[in-house]
Motif scaffolding. Structure first.
Motif, short mmCIF file in Angstrom:
data_model
loop_
_atom_site.label_atom_id
_atom_site.label_comp_id
_atom_site.label_asym_id
_atom_site.label_seq_id
_atom_site.Cartn_x
_atom_site.Cartn_y
_atom_site.Cartn_z
N ASN A 1 0.79 -1.23 0.00
CA ASN A 1 0.00 0.00 0.00
C ASN A 1 0.82 1.28 0.00
O ASN A 1 0.51 2.22 -0.73
CB ASN A 1 -0.93 0.02 1.22
CG ASN A 1 -2.11 -0.91 1.07
OD1 ASN A 1 -3.12 -0.56 0.45
ND2 ASN A 1 -1.98 -2.10 1.62
N GLU B 1 -1.50 7.81 -2.32
CA GLU B 1 -2.94 8.08 -2.32
C GLU B 1 -3.77 6.92 -2.85
O GLU B 1 -4.93 6.74 -2.46
CB GLU B 1 -3.27 9.34 -3.15
CG GLU B 1 -2.88 10.64 -2.48
CD GLU B 1 -1.51 11.12 -2.92
OE1 GLU B 1 -0.65 10.28 -3.25
OE2 GLU B 1 -1.29 12.35 -2.95
N SER C 1 -3.52 1.95 7.91
CA SER C 1 -4.48 1.64 8.96
C SER C 1 -4.27 2.56 10.16
O SER C 1 -3.33 3.36 10.20
CB SER C 1 -4.33 0.18 9.39
OG SER C 1 -3.15 0.03 10.18
N PHE D 1 -5.81 8.97 4.57
CA PHE D 1 -5.62 7.67 3.93
C PHE D 1 -5.68 6.51 4.91
O PHE D 1 -5.05 5.48 4.71
CB PHE D 1 -4.31 7.64 3.13
CG PHE D 1 -4.17 8.78 2.18
CD1 PHE D 1 -5.15 9.05 1.24
CD2 PHE D 1 -3.08 9.63 2.27
CE1 PHE D 1 -5.02 10.13 0.38
CE2 PHE D 1 -2.95 10.71 1.41
CZ PHE D 1 -3.94 10.97 0.46
N GLY D 2 -6.43 6.69 6.00
CA GLY D 2 -6.63 5.62 6.96
C GLY D 2 -5.73 5.68 8.18
O GLY D 2 -5.87 4.85 9.09
N ARG E 1 -3.95 2.32 0.96
CA ARG E 1 -4.58 2.63 2.23
C ARG E 1 -3.73 2.06 3.36
O ARG E 1 -3.28 0.91 3.28
CB ARG E 1 -6.01 2.07 2.32
CG ARG E 1 -7.03 2.89 1.54
CD ARG E 1 -7.17 4.29 2.10
NE ARG E 1 -8.10 5.12 1.34
CZ ARG E 1 -7.78 5.87 0.31
NH1 ARG E 1 -6.53 5.88 -0.14
NH2 ARG E 1 -8.67 6.62 -0.30
#
Length: 564
Positions: free
Chosen positions: A111, A116, A121, A173-174, A119
């Protein structure tokens, strides 16, 4: 000794002349890391001979660990770009909350390089990317591989081997929301996770260049000399995306500026500095003069400012030679002289220099630079329209000086681009999109609020006014903050054709601790971060806060860099 008034400080032109100081967030971070004896470890290094692979750098403090997960890529030079629309980079990063295991690293590798398009966490605090300096990176690798140190002049001209083009945090983005970590002591001050990310990126960058030199010539390559190594910072390219932050976070802006102004007030009130305090100031003045001599900018406006700064700092030196510090409250005398004699660039540089000898007066103020903005979001509808008028009169009289009937005073509008969800500026009278305008024209909206308030009686409850005119809620909320937060507003027309958005960028970046501002236009700027700072493996054995202006060696002390 009074603090400087918001009418003096909160002009865009002065904010755009701010310099890093003892209160800057990078310096706060390194002081804490050293005071709390943080430990650093490079636990993973699987970078191959092409410079492609993974690395993990872990910082461990009294309660927690944070790990920079770095991915090095083999980027086609044709794809290297500082633009936010780029899709590939020389290196990408995430700051992991804790110590990642193999599954975490695999997930991040799937990721993070996409930025962008990927994602992360809530287990990550930041995501970032960086590109190599085309001018310097290969020169350093080649020099080291040949068994020699790179040219110091080239290092000083550029200042970094990589520059970040984004360091994202606070839920983007998370990533973890700011609120989920704000109570941690090491992250309580603003942007500490982002500053730690950049600090560890710098370590990775220098390790990478030494690794590539060793791969190129295993028997002959050398590592960088420590003093030369510390001259490399991390570059950064920042555009309009950063500018609205100061407008959207008025309480935070107030707390930053208020801390700085309180620090200045305390120093100016010192009756008789000690010999050591005078020595420290004189030393930092000489360092600042040398630093100004190495400050390069291709932007015409900034280039002229730097030349004037060099001349002005020489004038400050002459004031010291003429005995200004022998007077009572000499720092106040020196500052008041500067207000009438020096450029804004030099005045604000002097403010930073005045704080350097006074850790015991200044550093504690960093504890008040965060903000719980939820507490200030609620509108008090129970006050009267008359009370709101009183606040407007006391804190927004500057709005009356703006002529909103001229086309140039309303020439610009702020909006968010559909493609990248990034702030942009449009030309109101020649470009479409003003129906998407963001509520960032503070002065104009205050004027509209005043006009709408005119027919309402003083005794009318504010809630009744807002029930009829909800379009003014954002302005009323801002006005109610003013008595408690006097430095919350930039006292200028931010939609005027003459606006220089780089002034807003520089203000924020100065609080980060950035140096060597180099505008590339009126809308984006290159800077350097952590230049001169000790590396993680050096921090416990070196001063944590003696690097913001590089120390002078004997050769530089005798070299004239300035226009007298």
């Amino acid at each position: 000794m009074n603090m400087r008034s918001p009418a003096t400080v909160m002009k865009a032109s002065r904010l755009g002349a701010f310099h890093q100081s003892r209160l800057s967030f990078m310096r706060q971070l390194l002081r804490r890391l050293k005071d709390e004896h943080w430990q650093f470890q490079r636990s993973v290094w699987t970078v191959d001979q092409q410079g492609v692979g993974r690395a993990v750098y872990t910082a461990t403090g009294p309660q927690r660990s944070y790990s920079l997960v770095a991915f090095a890529h083999d980027l086609d030079p044709a794809m290297r770009s500082d633009r936010v629309i780029a899709t590939a980079w020389d290196a990408t990063f995430a700051l992991f909350d804790g110590i990642p295991d193999a599954d975490d690293l695999d997930r991040l590798e799937a990721n993070v390089p996409k930025q962008e398009a990927g994602r992360i966490s809530s287990g990550e605090l930041c995501m970032a990317r960086a590109n190599r300096s085309v001018r310097l990176f290969d020169h350093v690798v080649q020099s080291l591989s040949e068994g020699r140190q790179p040219a110091r002049e080239q290092i000083d001209e550029v200042g970094y081997l990589m520059r970040t083009t984004a360091v994202y945090g606070s839920g983007k983005f998370g990533a973890a929301d700011r609120e989920s970590v704000a109570q941690r002591p090491e992250l309580a001050a603003p942007f500490q996770a982002e500053m730690l990310t950049v600090y560890l990126i710098r370590a990775f960058t220098l390790d990478l260049v030494e690794h590539l030199a060793s791969v190129r010539a295993p028997q002959r390559a050398v590592t960088l000399a420590p003093e030369l190594r510390r001259r490399f910072g991390i570059g950064n390219s920042t555009g309009l995306g950063m500018a609205p932050f100061l407008l959207n976070h008025p309480v935070l802006l107030n707390n930053w500026v208020s801390a700085r102004e309180t620090a200045l007030q305390r120093v100016r009130a010192v009756q008789e500095p000690s010999a050591e305090e005078r020595r420290v100031f004189a030393d930092y003045l000489e360092r600042a003069r040398a630093s100004a001599g190495h400050w390069h900018s291709e932007h015409e406006l900034q280039h002229s400012r730097v030349l004037q700064l060099q001349r002005d700092l020489s004038r400050v030196k002459r004031q010291l030679d003429n005995g200004v510090l022998n007077q009572v409250t000499p720092w106040d005398v020196l500052y008041r002289w500067a207000e009438s004699a020096l450029s804004l660039e030099a005045q604000e540089c002097l403010v930073s220099l005045l704080l350097e000898p006074y850790a015991h007066l200044v550093d504690e103020l960093g504890e008040g630079m965060h903000a719980d903005e939820q507490q200030s979001f609620v509108i008090d509808g129970g006050i009267s329209v008359g009370r709101l008028r009183e606040i407007l009169q006391a804190h927004y009289s500057w709005v009356a000086d703006i002529d909103f009937y001229s086309e140039s005073s309303q020439a610009l509008f702020w909006y968010v681009s559909e493609e990248k969800l990034e702030p942009r500026i449009g030309q109101r009278f020649s470009e479409p999109g003003q129906d998407l305008e963001q509520p960032l024209a503070v002065a104009r909206d205050i004027r509209r609020l005043q006009a709408t308030l005119a027919p309402f009686p003083d005794g009318q409850p504010l809630a009744g006014f807002l029930l009829q005119h909800p379009e003014h809620r954002h302005s009323v909320r801002r006005v109610q903050l003013a008595p408690a937060f006097p430095y919350a507003d930039i006292q200028d027309n931010l939609i005027d054709q003459a606006l220089l958005p780089i002034d807003l960028l520089r203000c924020k970046l100065s609080f980060f601790g950035a140096t060597h501002f180099d505008p590339r236009s009126d809308r984006w700027v290159r800077i350097t971060l952590y230049q001169g700072a000790p590396f993680p493996h050096e921090l416990m054995n070196m001063p944590a806060d003696d690097w913001s202006c590089p120390s002078l060696d004997s050769q530089e002390q005798h070299r004239e860099c300035f226009v007298e």
